[in-house]
Design a protein around this motif. Structure first.
Motif, PDB file in Angstrom:
ATOM      1  N   ASN A 254     -16.549  39.567  24.123  1.00 29.33           N
ATOM      2  CA  ASN A 254     -16.531  38.456  25.073  1.00 29.33           C
ATOM      3  C   ASN A 254     -16.993  37.189  24.360  1.00 29.33           C
ATOM      4  OD1 ASN A 254     -16.768  36.631  27.135  1.00 29.33           O
ATOM      5  ND2 ASN A 254     -18.331  37.757  28.276  1.00 29.33           N
ATOM      6  N   PRO A 255     -16.112  36.216  24.125  1.00 29.04           N
ATOM      7  CA  PRO A 255     -16.509  35.004  23.392  1.00 29.04           C
ATOM      8  C   PRO A 255     -17.495  34.126  24.151  1.00 29.04           C
ATOM      9  CG  PRO A 255     -14.284  34.770  24.261  1.00 29.04           C
ATOM     10  CD  PRO A 255     -14.685  36.195  24.509  1.00 29.04           C
ATOM     11  N   GLU A 256     -17.655  34.349  25.459  1.00 27.16           N
ATOM     12  CA  GLU A 256     -18.577  33.544  26.253  1.00 27.16           C
ATOM     13  C   GLU A 256     -20.037  33.954  26.023  1.00 27.16           C
ATOM     14  OE1 GLU A 256     -17.686  30.992  28.079  1.00 27.16           O
ATOM     15  OE2 GLU A 256     -15.520  31.233  27.889  1.00 27.16           O
ATOM     16  N   THR A 257     -20.259  35.142  25.441  1.00 31.63           N
ATOM     17  CA  THR A 257     -21.617  35.573  25.105  1.00 31.63           C
ATOM     18  C   THR A 257     -21.812  35.448  23.596  1.00 31.63           C
ATOM     19  OG1 THR A 257     -20.938  37.891  24.831  1.00 31.63           O
ATOM     20  CG2 THR A 257     -21.651  37.185  27.030  1.00 31.63           C
ATOM     21  N   TYR A 283     -10.859  42.321   9.915  1.00 29.38           N
ATOM     22  CA  TYR A 283     -12.005  42.127  10.812  1.00 29.38           C
ATOM     23  C   TYR A 283     -11.910  40.725  11.401  1.00 29.38           C
ATOM     24  CZ  TYR A 283     -14.121  39.730   6.729  1.00 29.38           C
ATOM     25  OH  TYR A 283     -14.372  38.894   5.660  1.00 29.38           O
ATOM     26  N   THR A 284     -12.599  40.501  12.503  1.00 33.14           N
ATOM     27  CA  THR A 284     -12.583  39.191  13.147  1.00 33.14           C
ATOM     28  C   THR A 284     -14.006  38.683  13.327  1.00 33.14           C
ATOM     29  OG1 THR A 284     -12.755  39.890  15.469  1.00 33.14           O
ATOM     30  CG2 THR A 284     -10.554  39.915  14.469  1.00 33.14           C
ATOM     31  N   LEU A 285     -14.141  37.367  13.270  1.00 30.81           N
ATOM     32  CA  LEU A 285     -15.382  36.678  13.609  1.00 30.81           C
ATOM     33  C   LEU A 285     -15.025  35.563  14.581  1.00 30.81           C
ATOM     34  CD1 LEU A 285     -17.048  36.311  10.077  1.00 30.81           C
ATOM     35  CD2 LEU A 285     -17.562  38.029  11.822  1.00 30.81           C
ATOM     36  N   THR A 286     -15.837  35.398  15.631  1.00 30.21           N
ATOM     37  CA  THR A 286     -15.593  34.364  16.636  1.00 30.21           C
ATOM     38  C   THR A 286     -16.801  33.446  16.707  1.00 30.21           C
ATOM     39  OG1 THR A 286     -14.240  35.891  17.941  1.00 30.21           O
ATOM     40  CG2 THR A 286     -15.011  33.896  19.046  1.00 30.21           C
ATOM     41  N   SER A 287     -16.581  32.146  16.513  1.00 32.63           N
ATOM     42  CA  SER A 287     -17.683  31.185  16.563  1.00 32.63           C
ATOM     43  C   SER A 287     -18.230  31.087  17.986  1.00 32.63           C
ATOM     44  CB  SER A 287     -17.217  29.810  16.078  1.00 32.63           C
ATOM     45  OG  SER A 287     -16.155  29.331  16.879  1.00 32.63           O
ATOM     46  N   ALA A 288     -19.505  30.748  18.089  1.00 31.15           N
ATOM     47  CA  ALA A 288     -20.164  30.673  19.390  1.00 31.15           C
ATOM     48  C   ALA A 288     -19.951  29.308  20.047  1.00 31.15           C
ATOM     49  CB  ALA A 288     -21.648  30.990  19.233  1.00 31.15           C
ATOM     50  N   ASN A 289     -20.634  29.114  21.173  1.00 32.73           N
ATOM     51  CA  ASN A 289     -20.298  28.006  22.069  1.00 32.73           C
ATOM     52  C   ASN A 289     -20.798  26.636  21.627  1.00 32.73           C
ATOM     53  OD1 ASN A 289     -22.988  28.968  22.508  1.00 32.73           O
ATOM     54  ND2 ASN A 289     -23.072  27.767  24.380  1.00 32.73           N
ATOM     55  N   VAL A 353     -30.912  29.237  11.515  1.00 37.03           N
ATOM     56  CA  VAL A 353     -30.682  29.859  12.823  1.00 37.03           C
ATOM     57  C   VAL A 353     -29.219  30.294  12.896  1.00 37.03           C
ATOM     58  CG1 VAL A 353     -30.716  29.559  15.321  1.00 37.03           C
ATOM     59  CG2 VAL A 353     -32.469  28.476  13.916  1.00 37.03           C
ATOM     60  N   PHE A 354     -29.011  31.594  13.029  1.00 32.13           N
ATOM     61  CA  PHE A 354     -27.678  32.203  13.018  1.00 32.13           C
ATOM     62  C   PHE A 354     -27.198  32.457  14.451  1.00 32.13           C
ATOM     63  CE2 PHE A 354     -25.372  36.188  13.612  1.00 32.13           C
ATOM     64  CZ  PHE A 354     -24.303  36.074  12.744  1.00 32.13           C
ATOM     65  N   GLN A 355     -25.904  32.218  14.665  1.00 31.38           N
ATOM     66  CA  GLN A 355     -25.295  32.642  15.921  1.00 31.38           C
ATOM     67  C   GLN A 355     -23.848  33.038  15.684  1.00 31.38           C
ATOM     68  OE1 GLN A 355     -25.436  29.351  18.706  1.00 31.38           O
ATOM     69  NE2 GLN A 355     -23.591  28.415  17.874  1.00 31.38           N
ATOM     70  N   LEU A 356     -23.385  33.981  16.494  1.00 34.07           N
ATOM     71  CA  LEU A 356     -22.000  34.441  16.421  1.00 34.07           C
ATOM     72  C   LEU A 356     -21.628  35.012  17.776  1.00 34.07           C
ATOM     73  CD1 LEU A 356     -19.744  34.700  14.205  1.00 34.07           C
ATOM     74  CD2 LEU A 356     -20.444  37.099  14.000  1.00 34.07           C
ATOM     75  N   ALA A 357     -20.433  34.671  18.251  1.00 37.06           N
ATOM     76  CA  ALA A 357     -19.985  35.202  19.541  1.00 37.06           C
ATOM     77  C   ALA A 357     -19.534  36.647  19.417  1.00 37.06           C
ATOM     78  CB  ALA A 357     -18.859  34.340  20.105  1.00 37.06           C
ATOM     79  N   ASP A 358     -18.732  36.960  18.372  1.00 38.32           N
ATOM     80  CA  ASP A 358     -18.205  38.321  18.247  1.00 38.32           C
ATOM     81  C   ASP A 358     -17.869  38.677  16.813  1.00 38.32           C
ATOM     82  OD1 ASP A 358     -17.968  39.675  20.866  1.00 38.32           O
ATOM     83  OD2 ASP A 358     -16.804  37.907  21.387  1.00 38.32           O
ATOM     84  N   TRP A 359     -18.021  39.970  16.513  1.00 39.23           N
ATOM     85  CA  TRP A 359     -17.538  40.587  15.295  1.00 39.23           C
ATOM     86  C   TRP A 359     -16.774  41.836  15.693  1.00 39.23           C
ATOM     87  CZ3 TRP A 359     -20.291  45.052  12.710  1.00 39.23           C
ATOM     88  CH2 TRP A 359     -19.589  45.493  11.567  1.00 39.23           C
ATOM     89  N   SER A 360     -15.666  42.129  15.014  1.00 40.10           N
ATOM     90  CA  SER A 360     -14.942  43.385  15.247  1.00 40.10           C
ATOM     91  C   SER A 360     -14.330  43.870  13.951  1.00 40.10           C
ATOM     92  CB  SER A 360     -13.846  43.197  16.310  1.00 40.10           C
ATOM     93  OG  SER A 360     -12.772  42.409  15.806  1.00 40.10           O
ATOM     94  N   MET A 361     -14.128  45.187  13.853  1.00 44.60           N
ATOM     95  CA  MET A 361     -13.363  45.796  12.770  1.00 44.60           C
ATOM     96  C   MET A 361     -12.018  46.214  13.349  1.00 44.60           C
ATOM     97  SD  MET A 361     -15.192  45.481  10.097  1.00 44.60           S
ATOM     98  CE  MET A 361     -13.936  46.280   9.083  1.00 44.60           C
TER      99      MET A 361
END
Length: 366
Positions: A254-257, A283-289, A353-361
């Motif tokens: 969920n990219p909103e979290t 793999y995917t990485l999604t930037s946060a809000n 300070v690290f943040q990331l919305a999502d990681w997937s394989m």
């Protein structure tokens, strides 16, 4: 003596006339034009101006809102749609994809993009005079937009020209630098159920999302969804595993979290353990809000059979996420099934300070 008095009188009259004519600023009045009909009827009354907008409204079924609801419409003209379609088809041509038309573009994309221009409530320019402008929501999906008045320059006077509206797609971000903004050409057209502000002709319909959304290629199947696993991180959010920004949210799709942690650089990683070894080659990485300074830039991906001995699979340096909520797909060569996959983050764009919305394989069939 008489000639001297006459010259002084002429000079005085000249300065008086100059002051009366100029006044030191551009005396711009925000005038309203009244139309005896609904917002939708106003658009129909302007042939050659809003034909494309009407076509989209009719196709996605927004006529009732424009006829019966209390709204503010930021109306893009035919030129805005022409620019969007030309940009899209130039991109599709390079990708050897068939061209698109307003009549054939996917309904869901047209619906959500058109809805951004239809704002809940009647908002003349008087309501936008706050220093920071006004936060708004689109009528149908409650998507956050923003409007703010600004004065242009005129005749050498800073802020002495006509008043315009800066109309912004906030991209669900609190930071102005992430917003996409356009301006109005004319404002305050009153109708029986709302206000119309006409958007400048150089605006591209859909803000900056029209081409990207209509050339979007979905990522490969997500193994976190199709297989499932046990997830862990080297460091938990300071609020614990059930915090609002705990690590569990980086695996939820969920990219909103998002997952937020303050404390890198250092040994910092995310990990999945599958019940059975799985072949992954993407793999995917999604930037946060929000704050892009928290985005990772350097990382390495590893695989393991036992969680102790690790094999390097991929690494990246100086990567940049161009926008908030951006999903990026990274592919790598691999035919070995690993039970564990781990991604180690070594550097952020700025700070620690690290943040990331999502990681997937993911697994992509080739």
């Amino acid at each position: 003596m008489k000639n001297t008095n006459y010259i002084i009188l002429l000079v005085s009259l000249f300065f008086c006339m100059s002051c009366a004519k100029d006044g030191g600023f551009y005396d711009q009045q925000i005038k309203s034009v009244e139309y005896n009909g609904t917002v939708y009827e106003y658009l129909k009354s302007q042939p050659g101006v809003f034909d494309s907008l009407i076509q989209v409204i009719d196709r996605v079924g927004l006529q009732e809102i424009l006829n019966d609801s209390a709204i503010t419409l930021f109306a893009p003209s035919n030129q805005s749609f022409r620019l969007a379609i030309e940009n899209l088809n130039n991109t599709r041509k390079l990708a050897e994809q068939p061209i698109e038309f307003l009549s054939s573009i996917q309904y869901e994309h047209l619906d959500t993009m058109a809805s951004q221009y239809i704002i809940r409530g009647v908002l003349p320019t008087d309501s936008m005079q706050r220093q920071d402008g006004i936060a708004m929501r689109d009528f149908k999906y409650n998507y956050p937009m923003h409007a703010k008045l600004h004065l242009t320059s005129s005749s050498g006077y800073q802020g002495g020209g006509p008043t315009l509206i800066d109309f912004s797609d906030t991209k669900r971000s609190q930071f102005y630098r992430n917003w996409v903004t356009t301006s109005t050409a004319s404002i305050n057209i009153k109708t029986s159920n709302g206000i119309v502000h006409v958007v400048n002709q150089d605006h591209v319909f859909g803000f900056n999302a029209f081409v990207s959304r209509l050339t979007y290629i979905p990522p490969p199947p997500n193994l976190f969804v199709t297989v499932g696993g046990t997830y862990s991180v080297s460091n938990e959010n300071s609020g614990g595993p059930n915090a609002v920004e705990a690590s569990k949210y980086v695996f939820d799709g969920n990219p909103e979290t998002k997952y937020l942690y303050g404390g890198i650089p250092g040994d910092f990683w995310l990990q999945v353990q599958f019940a059975e070894p799985q072949v992954a080659n993407a793999y995917t990485l999604t930037s946060a809000n929000d704050d892009p300074n928290r985005d990772p830039t350097d990382w390495r991906l590893q695989g393991s059979q036992d969680g102790s001995t690790w094999v390097a699979l991929d690494s990246k340096v100086s990567e940049v996420f161009a926008s908030r909520f951006q999903l990026r797909v990274f592919r790598f060569a691999n035919t070995t099934a690993y039970k564990y996959y781990r991604i180690n983050f070594m550097r952020l764009r700025s700070g620690n300070v690290f943040q990331l919305a999502d990681w997937s394989m993911n697994i992509e069939e080739r």
